[in-house]
Design a protein around this motif. Structure first.
Motif, PDB file in Angstrom:
ATOM      1  N   GLY A  96       0.825  -1.197   0.000  1.00 21.12           N
ATOM      2  CA  GLY A  96       0.000   0.000   0.000  1.00 21.12           C
ATOM      3  C   GLY A  96       0.864   1.254   0.000  1.00 21.12           C
ATOM      4  O   GLY A  96       2.049   1.219  -0.343  1.00 21.12           O
ATOM      5  N   LEU A  97       0.273   2.388   0.400  1.00 15.97           N
ATOM      6  CA  LEU A  97       0.998   3.656   0.423  1.00 15.97           C
ATOM      7  C   LEU A  97       1.114   4.159   1.855  1.00 15.97           C
ATOM      8  O   LEU A  97       0.135   4.182   2.595  1.00 15.97           O
ATOM      9  CB  LEU A  97       0.264   4.702  -0.434  1.00 15.97           C
ATOM     10  N   ALA A  98       2.308   4.551   2.228  1.00 19.21           N
ATOM     11  CA  ALA A  98       2.547   5.017   3.599  1.00 19.21           C
ATOM     12  C   ALA A  98       1.944   6.398   3.814  1.00 19.21           C
ATOM     13  O   ALA A  98       1.916   7.236   2.916  1.00 19.21           O
ATOM     14  CB  ALA A  98       4.047   5.057   3.872  1.00 19.21           C
ATOM     15  N   GLY A  99       1.462   6.623   5.018  1.00 21.95           N
ATOM     16  CA  GLY A  99       1.015   7.955   5.406  1.00 21.95           C
ATOM     17  C   GLY A  99       2.180   8.737   5.991  1.00 21.95           C
ATOM     18  O   GLY A  99       3.333   8.299   5.959  1.00 21.95           O
ATOM     19  N   SER A 100       1.889   9.915   6.533  1.00 25.21           N
ATOM     20  CA  SER A 100       2.955  10.722   7.133  1.00 25.21           C
ATOM     21  C   SER A 100       2.368  11.635   8.208  1.00 25.21           C
ATOM     22  O   SER A 100       1.172  11.930   8.208  1.00 25.21           O
ATOM     23  CB  SER A 100       3.662  11.562   6.068  1.00 25.21           C
ATOM     24  N   ILE A 101       3.238  12.049   9.141  1.00 25.02           N
ATOM     25  CA  ILE A 101       2.875  13.022  10.176  1.00 25.02           C
ATOM     26  C   ILE A 101       3.917  14.135  10.144  1.00 25.02           C
ATOM     27  O   ILE A 101       5.123  13.860  10.130  1.00 25.02           O
ATOM     28  CB  ILE A 101       2.851  12.381  11.576  1.00 25.02           C
ATOM     29  N   ASP A 102       3.467  15.374  10.070  1.00 23.97           N
ATOM     30  CA  ASP A 102       4.378  16.525  10.113  1.00 23.97           C
ATOM     31  C   ASP A 102       4.413  17.085  11.535  1.00 23.97           C
ATOM     32  O   ASP A 102       3.367  17.338  12.145  1.00 23.97           O
ATOM     33  CB  ASP A 102       3.911  17.616   9.143  1.00 23.97           C
ATOM     34  N   TYR A 103       5.638  17.275  12.075  1.00 25.93           N
ATOM     35  CA  TYR A 103       5.814  17.809  13.417  1.00 25.93           C
ATOM     36  C   TYR A 103       6.568  19.139  13.364  1.00 25.93           C
ATOM     37  O   TYR A 103       7.390  19.363  12.478  1.00 25.93           O
ATOM     38  CB  TYR A 103       6.635  16.846  14.290  1.00 25.93           C
ATOM     39  N   GLU A 104       6.300  19.979  14.329  1.00 22.67           N
ATOM     40  CA  GLU A 104       7.138  21.152  14.574  1.00 22.67           C
ATOM     41  C   GLU A 104       8.098  20.774  15.706  1.00 22.67           C
ATOM     42  O   GLU A 104       7.680  20.249  16.740  1.00 22.67           O
ATOM     43  CB  GLU A 104       6.285  22.354  14.996  1.00 22.67           C
ATOM     44  N   VAL A 105       9.396  20.998  15.475  1.00 22.22           N
ATOM     45  CA  VAL A 105      10.405  20.637  16.479  1.00 22.22           C
ATOM     46  C   VAL A 105      11.238  21.865  16.829  1.00 22.22           C
ATOM     47  O   VAL A 105      11.301  22.834  16.058  1.00 22.22           O
ATOM     48  CB  VAL A 105      11.329  19.508  15.959  1.00 22.22           C
ATOM     49  N   ALA A 107      15.124  23.506  18.239  1.00 24.11           N
ATOM     50  CA  ALA A 107      16.496  23.403  17.751  1.00 24.11           C
ATOM     51  C   ALA A 107      17.180  22.123  18.203  1.00 24.11           C
ATOM     52  O   ALA A 107      18.167  21.688  17.597  1.00 24.11           O
ATOM     53  CB  ALA A 107      17.314  24.611  18.217  1.00 24.11           C
ATOM     54  N   HIS A 108      16.674  21.485  19.247  1.00 31.26           N
ATOM     55  CA  HIS A 108      17.269  20.252  19.741  1.00 31.26           C
ATOM     56  C   HIS A 108      16.559  19.006  19.204  1.00 31.26           C
ATOM     57  O   HIS A 108      16.905  17.886  19.588  1.00 31.26           O
ATOM     58  CB  HIS A 108      17.213  20.231  21.277  1.00 31.26           C
ATOM     59  N   GLY A 109      15.589  19.227  18.310  1.00 33.04           N
ATOM     60  CA  GLY A 109      14.888  18.094  17.724  1.00 33.04           C
ATOM     61  C   GLY A 109      13.730  17.601  18.542  1.00 33.04           C
ATOM     62  O   GLY A 109      13.127  16.585  18.211  1.00 33.04           O
ATOM     63  N   ARG A 110      13.377  18.302  19.629  1.00 39.01           N
ATOM     64  CA  ARG A 110      12.244  17.874  20.448  1.00 39.01           C
ATOM     65  C   ARG A 110      10.938  18.282  19.776  1.00 39.01           C
ATOM     66  O   ARG A 110      10.810  19.412  19.286  1.00 39.01           O
ATOM     67  CB  ARG A 110      12.339  18.485  21.854  1.00 39.01           C
ATOM     68  N   ILE A 111       9.978  17.379  19.791  1.00 43.01           N
ATOM     69  CA  ILE A 111       8.691  17.649  19.139  1.00 43.01           C
ATOM     70  C   ILE A 111       7.873  18.619  19.989  1.00 43.01           C
ATOM     71  O   ILE A 111       7.675  18.409  21.192  1.00 43.01           O
ATOM     72  CB  ILE A 111       7.914  16.334  18.935  1.00 43.01           C
ATOM     73  N   LEU A 112       7.423  19.706  19.341  1.00 41.54           N
ATOM     74  CA  LEU A 112       6.604  20.706  20.033  1.00 41.54           C
ATOM     75  C   LEU A 112       5.119  20.474  19.775  1.00 41.54           C
ATOM     76  O   LEU A 112       4.299  20.574  20.682  1.00 41.54           O
ATOM     77  CB  LEU A 112       7.009  22.114  19.585  1.00 41.54           C
TER      78      LEU A 112
END
Length: 440
Positions: A96-105, A107-112
């Motif tokens: 099938g086709l993969a979905g995706s999730i967009d995150y705002e992070v 400067a240290h890569g932590r998800i906000l």
């Protein structure tokens, strides 16, 4: 650590998989104490009839170095793709086709926060043409042999009903939470159980190929059904004497009896008159020398040689003596068990059969086209194959194999190697191949 250095810092790293449910639950309870660690549930394949179906379904595995860049989803930890069989041949359909999730992070890569989600699309179901009961029966019949394979087709439409090989393996042992020891045992086992011999084993077809030579001779006009060729136990060609399997010879013999009793000299003479290039035309029309465009990955083409093939492959001219060997399925001719089944089905039905391993309900498929071979010639060869089984031919012991059903066939025995090669095999490896094609 190796994965951490190799991949993006935003991607998780798989530490372990297949943990018991109690441990899984405990990790979730203690998750506040393990920063950056999280658990997840995943699906895995459970293969039914694993040993019987292994070489058809194939198995799933982690993406290798050459595969991880094909699709971003393959870099996700624990994500598997098809490694062989239908799993590989139809991997994208099944995936099938993969979905995706967009995150705002930060400067240290932590998800906000989460910005948006694109849902995934499931793959489609696949239904095999294999008859499970026949497959199980066939696998049981060949399991007593060290190496063997068997293929059975629907001769009208090419549906593969049986495709079994031995030795075989259990894909459940190597497709999820793989134990290194279990993998090593399968990968290093004698006679290579991962090798699907029915589609990847290349063998000289021996006398089963004489039906091809007969059709080519009739098409080329170098023989007629009533022509008699005298067999005195062999034929001299140049400096070489080509033996017939019957040392005393068959005497004057015509097409029908030549097929029935598998007279080598008859087919030596036929192919000498015909030439290798015309023989190759009919061989390819019957499905030899090609990898079929079907749902199974890893099919071998085999070799249906001609003068151009030898020049392109070996950089050498074709020698007339090589034609003689090819006429009885030796020399450069190499086939798979699947290809021999296609030859038998095509002769039986008069259609250019292409094998298929999956079926779709309510999805009509185009009918196979008629063979570009005279129907009269096909019937002559069918009659000869019927005599092989039913009139005292080389396959007479097969006459009662299927009670109440008439069968036609062709036997074959071929050398396991060419004489004169360096370091020829010995013992069991040097035994000739035994082959049989049939329709009923």
């Amino acid at each position: 650590l190796r994965h951490a250095r190799r991949q993006s810092g935003y991607l998780p790293i798989l530490v372990t998989e297949g943990v018991p449910w109690q441990q899984f639950a405990l990790l979730n309870v203690l998750s506040p104490e393990f920063h950056g660690v999280r658990t997840d549930k995943a699906l895995n394949r459970l293969y039914s009839f694993p040993r019987e179906m292994a070489h058809i379904t194939g198995y799933m595995g982690m993406a290798g170095k050459g595969e991880v860049d094909e699709d971003p989803v393959l870099r996700l930890p624990g994500f598997c793709l098809g490694k062989s069989g239908v799993e590989k041949g139809l991997d994208r359909d099944l995936r099938g086709l993969a979905g995706s999730i967009d995150y705002e992070v930060d400067a240290h890569g932590r998800i906000l926060r989460e910005l948006g989600v694109k849902p995934s699309s499931p793959g489609r179901d696949v239904v095999l043409t294999i008859d499970r009961d026949l497959q199980t029966f066939a696998q049981a019949r060949i399991d007593g042999h060290r190496r063997a394979s068997v293929v059975a087709l629907d001769a009208q439409n090419g549906d593969v009903l049986v495709m079994a090989s031995t030795p075989t393996y259990d894909p459940n042992a190597i497709s999820f939470n793989v134990d290194a020891k279990a993998w090593a045992e399968i990968a290093n086992a004698p006679d290579d159980p991962l090798n699907a011999r029915a589609i990847r084993g290349l063998y000289p077809p021996g006398s089963t190929f004489k039906v091809v030579t007969a059709l080519a001779g009739l098409w080329g006009g170098v023989i007629t059904p009533k022509d008699r060729i005298v067999c005195r136990g062999g034929m001299q060609f140049g400096n070489h004497f080509f033996h017939c399997w019957k040392a005393g010879g068959h005497g004057p013999i015509a097409l029908h009896d030549a097929i029935c009793h598998s007279c080598d000299v008859y087919f030596y003479e036929t192919v000498k008159r015909l030439g290798i290039d015309k023989l190759a035309v009919i061989g390819r029309e019957l499905g030899l020398g090609q990898a079929y465009q079907c749902e199974l990955a890893g099919l071998k083409e085999g070799v249906m040689p001609d003068t151009k093939w030898k020049r392109a492959t070996l950089g050498q001219p074709w020698y007339p003596g090589e034609t003689i060997s090819c006429g009885i399925g030796q020399g450069y001719v190499l086939v798979t068990a699947l290809q021999l089944a296609v030859v038998a089905a095509s002769i039986a039905s008069g259609k250019a059969i292409v094998p298929r391993f999956t079926t779709r309900l309510n999805d009509p498929r185009p009918e196979p086209r008629p063979l570009n071979i005279d129907p009269v010639h096909l019937q002559l060869v069918r009659d000869g194959m019927s005599a092989v089984v039913n009139k005292g031919g080389t396959g007479a012991r097969s006459a009662l194999t299927i009670p109440g059903m008439l069968m036609a066939g062709k036997t074959g025995t071929s050398q396991a190697f060419s004489h004169g090669i360096k370091n020829p095999p010995t013992g069991w490896e040097a035994e000739p191949h035994s082959l049989f094609i049939a329709f009923a």
